[in-house]
Design an enzyme around this catalytic site. Structure first.
Site, mmCIF file in Angstrom:
data_model
loop_
_atom_site.group_PDB
_atom_site.id
_atom_site.type_symbol
_atom_site.label_atom_id
_atom_site.label_comp_id
_atom_site.label_asym_id
_atom_site.label_seq_id
_atom_site.Cartn_x
_atom_site.Cartn_y
_atom_site.Cartn_z
ATOM 1 N N CYS A 2 13.889 4.362 -15.128
ATOM 2 C CA CYS A 2 14.430 3.064 -14.755
ATOM 3 C C CYS A 2 15.239 3.178 -13.468
ATOM 4 O O CYS A 2 15.618 4.264 -13.045
ATOM 5 C CB CYS A 2 15.331 2.532 -15.860
ATOM 6 S SG CYS A 2 14.573 2.512 -17.492
ATOM 7 N N ARG A 27 9.656 4.572 -9.350
ATOM 8 C CA ARG A 27 10.120 5.212 -10.577
ATOM 9 C C ARG A 27 9.385 4.691 -11.807
ATOM 10 O O ARG A 27 9.457 5.287 -12.870
ATOM 11 C CB ARG A 27 11.637 4.987 -10.741
ATOM 12 C CG ARG A 27 12.460 5.591 -9.618
ATOM 13 C CD ARG A 27 13.882 5.058 -9.630
ATOM 14 N NE ARG A 27 14.648 5.580 -10.734
ATOM 15 C CZ ARG A 27 15.388 6.690 -10.690
ATOM 16 N NH1 ARG A 27 15.414 7.418 -9.594
ATOM 17 N NH2 ARG A 27 16.075 7.082 -11.738
ATOM 18 N N TRP A 74 11.782 0.744 -17.928
ATOM 19 C CA TRP A 74 10.669 1.228 -18.737
ATOM 20 C C TRP A 74 11.087 1.032 -20.186
ATOM 21 O O TRP A 74 12.152 1.493 -20.596
ATOM 22 C CB TRP A 74 10.422 2.718 -18.499
ATOM 23 C CG TRP A 74 9.337 3.035 -17.512
ATOM 24 C CD1 TRP A 74 9.480 3.730 -16.351
ATOM 25 C CD2 TRP A 74 7.944 2.700 -17.603
ATOM 26 N NE1 TRP A 74 8.278 3.836 -15.708
ATOM 27 C CE2 TRP A 74 7.310 3.211 -16.456
ATOM 28 C CE3 TRP A 74 7.166 2.007 -18.545
ATOM 29 C CZ2 TRP A 74 5.948 3.076 -16.211
ATOM 30 C CZ3 TRP A 74 5.813 1.857 -18.303
ATOM 31 C CH2 TRP A 74 5.214 2.383 -17.156
ATOM 32 N N ASN A 98 20.206 3.356 -17.789
ATOM 33 C CA ASN A 98 19.087 4.296 -17.818
ATOM 34 C C ASN A 98 19.386 5.342 -18.883
ATOM 35 O O ASN A 98 20.519 5.814 -18.983
ATOM 36 C CB ASN A 98 18.923 5.015 -16.475
ATOM 37 C CG ASN A 98 18.460 4.098 -15.377
ATOM 38 O OD1 ASN A 98 18.089 2.963 -15.624
ATOM 39 N ND2 ASN A 98 18.485 4.593 -14.153
ATOM 40 N N GLY A 99 18.366 5.752 -19.643
ATOM 41 C CA GLY A 99 18.567 6.803 -20.638
ATOM 42 C C GLY A 99 18.355 6.295 -22.051
ATOM 43 O O GLY A 99 17.834 5.209 -22.288
ATOM 44 N N GLU A 478 4.887 30.547 -18.839
ATOM 45 C CA GLU A 478 5.350 29.621 -17.797
ATOM 46 C C GLU A 478 6.541 30.202 -17.037
ATOM 47 O O GLU A 478 6.637 30.079 -15.809
ATOM 48 C CB GLU A 478 5.710 28.274 -18.431
ATOM 49 C CG GLU A 478 6.452 27.302 -17.538
ATOM 50 C CD GLU A 478 5.660 26.841 -16.325
ATOM 51 O OE1 GLU A 478 6.248 26.142 -15.473
ATOM 52 O OE2 GLU A 478 4.460 27.171 -16.206
ATOM 53 N N LYS A 482 6.604 30.874 -13.033
ATOM 54 C CA LYS A 482 7.610 30.309 -12.131
ATOM 55 C C LYS A 482 8.255 31.404 -11.284
ATOM 56 O O LYS A 482 8.476 31.224 -10.086
ATOM 57 C CB LYS A 482 8.685 29.571 -12.927
ATOM 58 C CG LYS A 482 8.278 28.210 -13.413
ATOM 59 C CD LYS A 482 8.169 27.229 -12.244
ATOM 60 C CE LYS A 482 7.408 25.990 -12.654
ATOM 61 N NZ LYS A 482 5.962 26.189 -12.772
ATOM 62 N N GLU A 485 5.696 32.589 -8.612
ATOM 63 C CA GLU A 485 5.251 31.690 -7.554
ATOM 64 C C GLU A 485 6.347 31.312 -6.570
ATOM 65 O O GLU A 485 6.034 30.962 -5.424
ATOM 66 C CB GLU A 485 4.591 30.445 -8.139
ATOM 67 C CG GLU A 485 5.444 29.529 -8.962
ATOM 68 C CD GLU A 485 4.632 28.393 -9.580
ATOM 69 O OE1 GLU A 485 3.478 28.172 -9.171
ATOM 70 O OE2 GLU A 485 5.157 27.719 -10.473
ATOM 71 N N HIS A 501 0.916 46.828 -27.729
ATOM 72 C CA HIS A 501 -0.486 46.982 -27.365
ATOM 73 C C HIS A 501 -0.669 47.123 -25.850
ATOM 74 O O HIS A 501 -1.681 46.683 -25.301
ATOM 75 C CB HIS A 501 -1.304 45.808 -27.897
ATOM 76 C CG HIS A 501 -1.320 45.731 -29.387
ATOM 77 N ND1 HIS A 501 -2.250 46.397 -30.171
ATOM 78 C CD2 HIS A 501 -0.494 45.093 -30.261
ATOM 79 C CE1 HIS A 501 -2.005 46.156 -31.447
ATOM 80 N NE2 HIS A 501 -0.942 45.366 -31.530
ATOM 81 N N LYS A 601 0.357 21.806 -3.706
ATOM 82 C CA LYS A 601 0.760 20.963 -4.830
ATOM 83 C C LYS A 601 -0.438 20.497 -5.639
ATOM 84 O O LYS A 601 -0.402 20.458 -6.859
ATOM 85 C CB LYS A 601 1.547 19.751 -4.308
ATOM 86 C CG LYS A 601 2.115 18.870 -5.413
ATOM 87 C CD LYS A 601 3.165 19.613 -6.215
ATOM 88 C CE LYS A 601 3.750 18.778 -7.326
ATOM 89 N NZ LYS A 601 4.587 19.560 -8.240
#
Length: 606
Positions: A2, A27, A74, A98-99, A478, A482, A485, A501, A601
């Site tokens: 929002c 947004r 939203w 917002n939230g 992940e 991160k 990269e 292993h 991207k």
């Protein structure tokens, strides 16, 4: 996400509020509204749908007040209707928000018992009533707001406009961003510099937990404890037409900090938070599906990997998970009663698009989880599940990843209910847990200083290992990705049970091992792996909760303690520290965090 705007102006503010809201359209929103003070009295104008609908109402009934607030919404609690659009108001004030307020049900019952009448289905309206009750008890506006802030559970940003107070705005933030704009005899509040840019080039970003009392000539800022504080003034340079970094050094860390808000809006889009239920995506009949196929690349693949655990656990639906660049060539036989989910931030990833076309050619229905609704993948899919993350500028995906997880988690719960696997109580518990994620993320972000200090040591190593079990295994993958990269440190993620292993051969006193281990039913197994690392001189970075730290009872290089939470949402919250660890390590190493070498991207070629 929002959008909020507030103006104490010298000329009528209504058209300025609407123009600022148009700058926040990126947004995402489904309704909009403004509130102004007309001769000292509150006046609201709200409309469902796009801002042109609000514009038309304003053209037909102009407002001339010099103070006002505006909002693009939203839908979270309650449908995207005019009655649920912001601002919400009582006889004493109007508020935009917002939230998500997690404890709004308890607070609403309290207000209803006190005789207050509600006119919307939102969590926001309870804030207006709570402050109004304090005003009726004789409190000044600033005291009435401060008393209520301490009662709210969740992540939020707020702006208040008061009846008869033409030279007063009050704003507050906890989790969601909010900034002050400084003018000449005018003052402004906004969600970001994009909204404020046309009015001023001097911005003050509120710190988390801050609240502010604005007049046309002053801004009194207080921290969460109510202590007066000062925050630096930032000069804007060319940010009025582009997404800006705010008060952050890089887009990546700004986007990390946006995650409580992004996830809050995303889960609320896919869940009915009022009734504690999950919404089945339109057109998808999970009861008729016998197998699910998930295909993606990079970070999106790890989101799908987490979702495999969720769909199999909560919906008892078998899941095949594939890297798109492999799936597209291996000619997998697919069931015509199955569903393929493809995940792509950009919606243009070449291998994922080719996988979609293969699955479609095999007769499968396709659901696309994308951040760009107009993308090729979205256009070619049968069902589109948008992530609502807003623009993600950093090449290393952060908020798009957790938004993907949010969509997948909510969809897994909906599938479980549709397939008769979850009872009503189980569904309510899972929905409640997801609604708490923004607050839990907010708490995780408070550990940034500790993580930054740890990153100074991590920046000195050449290799790093990440371990996890269950949904923490994909988060280990992940985390390693991160670190690789953006810092260019070699890192690998493994299922903790695979340590013996092969990877155990790498363990020595120079090899940090990041262990992602919430205290759950498999925690003891992970402790055994940590003991194997410790016995070989390995340096452990343990990410866990209080119970896990106590149960592990071993020396570590560092222990990062997150709040306790249901196992169903740990993947979402434990992502925060691995993102911050990679980010601060890269900063210490001096790499180009937002545009790491050799990466793009959107990967639109093989």
């Amino acid at each position: 996400m929002c959008g909020i705007i507030g103006i104490l102006g010298r000329t009528p503010v209504a058209p300025l509020l609407v123009d600022a809201l148009k700058r926040l359209e990126y947004r995402g929103y489904d309704s909009a509204g403004i509130a102004t003070l007309e001769d000292g009295h509150l006046d609201r104008l709200r409309a469902e749908g796009k801002l042109r609908n609000l514009d038309l109402k304003l053209a037909g009934s102009p407002r001339f007040g010099l103070a006002g607030i505006g909002h693009t919404r939203w839908a979270t609690h309650g449908a995207p209707t005019e009655r649920n659009a912001h601002p919400h108001a009582t006889e004493r004030l109007a508020v935009v928000h917002n939230g998500i307020i997690e404890n709004f049900r308890e607070l609403r019952l309290e207000m209803e018992a006190a005789g207050r009448t509600f006119s919307s289905d939102t969590d926001t309206e309870v804030i207006a009533h709570l402050v109004t009750v304090n005003l009726a008890a004789g409190m000044a506006p600033r005291d009435a707001v401060q008393a209520v802030l301490g009662r709210l559970t969740g992540a939020f940003s707020l702006a208040f406009l008061f009846e008869g107070e033409g030279d007063l705005l009050i704003g507050a933030r906890r989790g969601s961003p909010l900034a002050i704009g400084w003018g000449d005899g005018e003052m402004f509040l906004g969600s970001d510099a994009i909204a404020l840019g046309p009015f001023t080039d001097e911005i003050t970003y509120l710190n988390d937990g801050d609240w502010v009392v604005l007049t046309r000539s002053s801004a009194e800022i207080y921290d969460e404890a109510g202590n007066p504080v000062s925050r630096p003034l930032t000069q804007l340079h060319g940010t009025t037409h582009v997404v800006d970094k705010g008060n952050h050094r890089h887009f990546m860390v700004k986007e990390v900090h946006e995650q409580p808000e992004v996830v809050g809006h995303t889960v609320a889009h896919y869940l009915d938070l009022v009734n504690g239920s999950a919404k089945v995506p339109a057109g998808i009949d999970f009861a008729a599906i016998d197998r699910l196929s998930i295909t993606a690349c990079g970070t999106a693949f790890y989101a799908g990997f987490v979702a495999k655990y969720w769909f199999e656990r909560y919906a008892r639906l078998p899941v095949d998970i594939d890297i798109a660049s492999e799936f597209r060539y291996r000619e997998q036989p697919l069931s015509k009663d199955g569903l393929s989910i493809v995940i792509s931030q950009s919606g243009e990833t070449a291998d994922t698009l080719a996988s979609l076309r293969y699955a479609k050619g095999e007769g499968q229905k396709i659901a696309a989880i994308v951040n760009v609704r107009e993308s090729t993948i979205a256009r070619e899919a049968d069902f589109v599940l948008p992530t609502l993350a807003g623009p993600e500028i950093g090449v290393a995906s952060t908020k798009a990843f957790t938004a993907q997880l949010s969509v997948l988690a909510a969809t897994a719960v909906a599938a479980g209910k549709a397939r008769g696997v979850l009872s009503g109580d189980e569904e309510h518990a899972l929905v409640r847990a997801l609604s708490e994620v923004p607050r839990l993320m907010h708490e995780a972000l408070k550990l940034e200083d500790q993580i930054e200090a740890l990153a100074r040591d991590l920046a000195k190593v050449k290799h790093c290992l990440y371990l996890g079990r269950g949904t923490s295994y994909p988060i280990a993958l992940e985390g390693a990705l991160k670190l690789k990269e953006i810092s260019y440190i070699h890192a690998e993620g493994y299922a903790a049970g695979e340590l013996k292993h092969g990877p155990i051969a790498l363990i020595d006193e120079d090899m940090p091992v990041v262990v992602i281990a919430p205290f759950d039913h498999i925690f003891e197994k992970t402790v055994s792996n940590m003991q194997e690392v410790a016995a070989r001189g390995g340096r452990i970075i343990l990410i866990t909760d209080r119970k896990g730290a106590e149960a592990a009872a071993m020396d570590t290089m560092a222990t990062i303690i997150l709040p306790e939470m249901p196992a169903s949402v740990t993947a979402l919250v434990y992502t925060i520290p691995v993102q911050l660890l990679a980010y601060h390590t890269a900063v210490f190493m001096g790499t180009d965090v937002d545009q790491p070498r050799n990466l793009a991207k959107s990967v639109t070629v093989e």
